[in-house]
Write an enzyme that holds these catalytic residues in place. Structure first.
Site, PDB file in Angstrom:
ATOM      1  NE  ARG A 125     -10.082  -9.760  27.735  1.00  0.00           N
ATOM      2  CZ  ARG A 125     -10.306  -9.177  26.900  1.00  0.00           C
ATOM      3  NH1 ARG A 125     -10.878  -8.208  26.601  1.00  0.00           N
ATOM      4  NH2 ARG A 125     -10.209  -9.614  25.436  1.00  0.00           N
ATOM      5  CG  HIS A 178     -16.484  -6.612  28.458  1.00  0.00           C
ATOM      6  ND1 HIS A 178     -15.916  -7.665  29.037  1.00  0.00           N
ATOM      7  CD2 HIS A 178     -15.583  -7.125  27.269  1.00  0.00           C
ATOM      8  CE1 HIS A 178     -14.039  -7.863  28.280  1.00  0.00           C
ATOM      9  NE2 HIS A 178     -14.974  -7.276  27.243  1.00  0.00           N
TER      10      HIS A 178
HETATM   11  P1  NDP Z   1      -3.213  -5.111  19.493  1.00  0.00           P
HETATM   12  O1  NDP Z   1      -1.952  -6.321  19.133  1.00  0.00           O
HETATM   13  O2  NDP Z   1      -2.745  -4.403  17.774  1.00  0.00           O
HETATM   14  O3  NDP Z   1      -2.579  -3.738  20.183  1.00  0.00           O
HETATM   15  C1  NDP Z   1      -1.602  -4.231  21.881  1.00  0.00           C
HETATM   16  C2  NDP Z   1      -0.781  -2.788  21.641  1.00  0.00           C
HETATM   17  O4  NDP Z   1      -0.255  -3.466  23.587  1.00  0.00           O
HETATM   18  C3  NDP Z   1       0.761  -2.973  20.475  1.00  0.00           C
HETATM   19  O5  NDP Z   1       0.605  -1.202  20.817  1.00  0.00           O
HETATM   20  C4  NDP Z   1       1.899  -3.440  21.966  1.00  0.00           C
HETATM   21  O6  NDP Z   1       2.570  -3.169  21.549  1.00  0.00           O
HETATM   22  C5  NDP Z   1       1.388  -2.962  23.312  1.00  0.00           C
HETATM   23  N1  NDP Z   1       1.979  -4.020  24.156  1.00  0.00           N
HETATM   24  C6  NDP Z   1       1.527  -4.680  24.153  1.00  0.00           C
HETATM   25  N2  NDP Z   1       2.961  -5.747  25.573  1.00  0.00           N
HETATM   26  C7  NDP Z   1       3.225  -4.751  25.961  1.00  0.00           C
HETATM   27  C8  NDP Z   1       4.152  -4.453  26.957  1.00  0.00           C
HETATM   28  N3  NDP Z   1       4.346  -5.542  27.252  1.00  0.00           N
HETATM   29  N4  NDP Z   1       4.575  -3.633  27.230  1.00  0.00           N
HETATM   30  C9  NDP Z   1       4.583  -1.861  26.020  1.00  0.00           C
HETATM   31  N5  NDP Z   1       3.773  -2.218  25.442  1.00  0.00           N
HETATM   32  C10 NDP Z   1       2.510  -3.443  24.850  1.00  0.00           C
HETATM   33  O7  NDP Z   1      -4.812  -5.482  20.563  1.00  0.00           O
HETATM   34  P2  NDP Z   1      -5.861  -4.221  20.227  1.00  0.00           P
HETATM   35  O8  NDP Z   1      -5.119  -2.742  19.771  1.00  0.00           O
HETATM   36  O9  NDP Z   1      -6.773  -4.914  19.104  1.00  0.00           O
HETATM   37  O10 NDP Z   1      -6.236  -4.855  21.115  1.00  0.00           O
HETATM   38  C11 NDP Z   1      -6.231  -4.629  22.499  1.00  0.00           C
HETATM   39  C12 NDP Z   1      -6.694  -4.961  23.922  1.00  0.00           C
HETATM   40  O11 NDP Z   1      -8.086  -4.172  23.978  1.00  0.00           O
HETATM   41  C13 NDP Z   1      -7.315  -6.429  23.427  1.00  0.00           C
HETATM   42  O12 NDP Z   1      -6.322  -7.226  23.697  1.00  0.00           O
HETATM   43  C14 NDP Z   1      -8.323  -7.010  23.954  1.00  0.00           C
HETATM   44  O13 NDP Z   1      -8.216  -7.164  25.724  1.00  0.00           O
HETATM   45  C15 NDP Z   1      -9.338  -5.383  24.841  1.00  0.00           C
HETATM   46  N6  NDP Z   1     -10.846  -5.177  24.619  1.00  0.00           N
HETATM   47  C16 NDP Z   1     -11.278  -5.099  25.080  1.00  0.00           C
HETATM   48  C17 NDP Z   1     -12.576  -5.153  24.934  1.00  0.00           C
HETATM   49  C18 NDP Z   1     -13.678  -3.916  25.384  1.00  0.00           C
HETATM   50  O14 NDP Z   1     -14.828  -4.367  24.927  1.00  0.00           O
HETATM   51  N7  NDP Z   1     -13.751  -3.848  26.549  1.00  0.00           N
HETATM   52  C19 NDP Z   1     -13.060  -5.248  23.273  1.00  0.00           C
HETATM   53  C20 NDP Z   1     -11.734  -5.422  22.284  1.00  0.00           C
HETATM   54  C21 NDP Z   1     -10.336  -5.222  22.885  1.00  0.00           C
HETATM   55  P3  NDP Z   1       4.031  -2.969  19.575  1.00  0.00           P
HETATM   56  O15 NDP Z   1       2.895  -2.626  18.977  1.00  0.00           O
HETATM   57  O16 NDP Z   1       4.768  -2.538  20.120  1.00  0.00           O
HETATM   58  O17 NDP Z   1       3.578  -4.620  19.571  1.00  0.00           O
END
Ligand code: NDP
Length: 303
Positions: free
Chosen positions: A218, A266
């Site tokens: 984002r 995007h």
């Molecule tokens: P997930 O929820 O599967 O993964 C999120 C990851 O981030 C997890 O590994 C989580 O850790 C980690 N995380 C979250 N908060 C923290 C923190 N404070 N410190 C350390 N690690 C953290 O999400 P997705 O992979 O499905 O999607 C990720 C993002 O990608 C979406 O939220 C979206 O914003 C973005 N996106 C962008 C698109 C685009 O076209 N540009 C399209 C689709 C998505 P843990 O596993 O340990 O909980």
């Protein structure tokens, strides 16, 4: 020029036309008849006007568009987890890592001048380190998609991961060590209170000299002014941005014309309409049959 078959996207995806018609009163609806809602970024305050709402289904992998609503009903919220979307995100990152790693822009420029300019790779892939901020569904798919190319791979997440061939760093205490070994930093974190503005001057200074930043998460994860300063000082070699603080990117943004930035609108991963309808139908079926929903968001963690 794009090949035939590429459609322009609507203002805010396929979901919005009908939704806007409802909101501005062109399409009549009875709030009490609505039991399920799906969309990307419902206007804050809207969902609380639906008294019989049972559940909400995000049409995107990220749910920041829902959680920005301070009056969001405390009901189950699911996010869209789709292999097509995950693979598209991985394709985007693999493509841009390889374009940068192989110096493809240099050869594009040489071709435009009809000149034969052979060059060695600056560094073999076995000595090139790629780190992924956020090793969840999409981050994990990006990592495994990069595996065959012989890069050194790592990822940072809240909890420890065990992906073969990918070194896992976990929690805030391991972030500095993770950053110090990223020649390419790929951000695919969810946008939460903890991750907003995470890519700032302090974080960028921890990256090795000549690193690249690729942000497909984002726009609000990145302080754009800090990125530009790090590129201009020569600390960073380049950046690839698919998301921005303001979208569409304003005409006067320096990002459009920055020689070290590749910017895309995007499009790294776009929700596939067919898969989205199947997902919403499945969610409704589960609710109606008393079955547990999948990929329910933890409203406290924010993802
Ligand atoms: P997930 O929820 O599967 O993964 C999120 C990851 O981030 C997890 O590994 C989580 O850790 C980690 N995380 C979250 N908060 C923290 C923190 N404070 N410190 C350390 N690690 C953290 O999400 P997705 O992979 O499905 O999607 C990720 C993002 O990608 C979406 O939220 C979206 O914003 C973005 N996106 C962008 C698109 C685009 O076209 N540009 C399209 C689709 C998505 P843990 O596993 O340990 O909980």
């Amino acid at each position: 020029m794009l090949p035939p078959g590429w459609d322009a996207l609507g203002k805010d995806s396929f979901a919005s036309d009908h939704f806007e018609a409802v909101l501005d009163g062109r399409e009549a609806y009875k709030p009490e008849e609505i039991t399920y809602f799906s969309g990307f970024r419902p206007p804050p305050g809207f969902l609380k006007t639906l008294p019989n709402l049972k559940a909400m289904f995000s049409l995107g992998a990220g749910v920041d568009g829902f959680l920005r609503d301070p009056e969001l009903p405390r009901l189950p919220l699911t996010r869209f987890v789709d292999p097509t979307l995950m693979h598209e995100m991985a394709q985007y990152v693999v493509m841009h890592v390889l374009i940068a790693h192989r110096g493809q822009r240099f050869f594009d420029a040489a071709q435009k001048e009809s000149t034969w300019r052979q060059r060695m790779l600056a560094r073999p892939s076995r000595d090139t380190r790629i780190g992924i901020l956020g090793l969840g569904d999409i981050g994990g798919t990006i990592a495994t998609s990069l595996l065959p190319f012989d890069f050194q791979l790592s990822g940072w997440s809240r909890s420890r991961k065990a992906i073969p061939g990918v070194k896992s760093f976990a929690g805030d205490s391991e972030l500095p060590q993770f950053l110090s070994q990223c020649d390419y930093l790929v951000c695919v974190l969810p946008l939460t209170d903890d991750t907003r503005g995470i890519i700032d001057a302090k974080l960028l200074a921890r990256l090795p000299q000549g690193a690249w930043v690729i942000n497909v998460a984002r726009g609000a994860h990145l302080i754009e002014e800090d990125l530009i300063a790090a590129l201009d000082s020569g600390h960073l070699a380049g950046a690839v941005l698919d998301v921005f603080q303001a979208e569409p990117l304003p005409d006067d943004s320096p990002i459009w014309r920055h020689p070290k930035i590749t910017a895309t609108p995007h499009i790294a991963g776009i929700t596939d309409a067919q898969a989205a309808f199947a997902y919403v139908a499945d969610c409704v079926k589960r609710c109606e049959n008393g079955l547990p929903l999948e990929n329910v968001v933890d409203l406290v963690k924010g993802y």
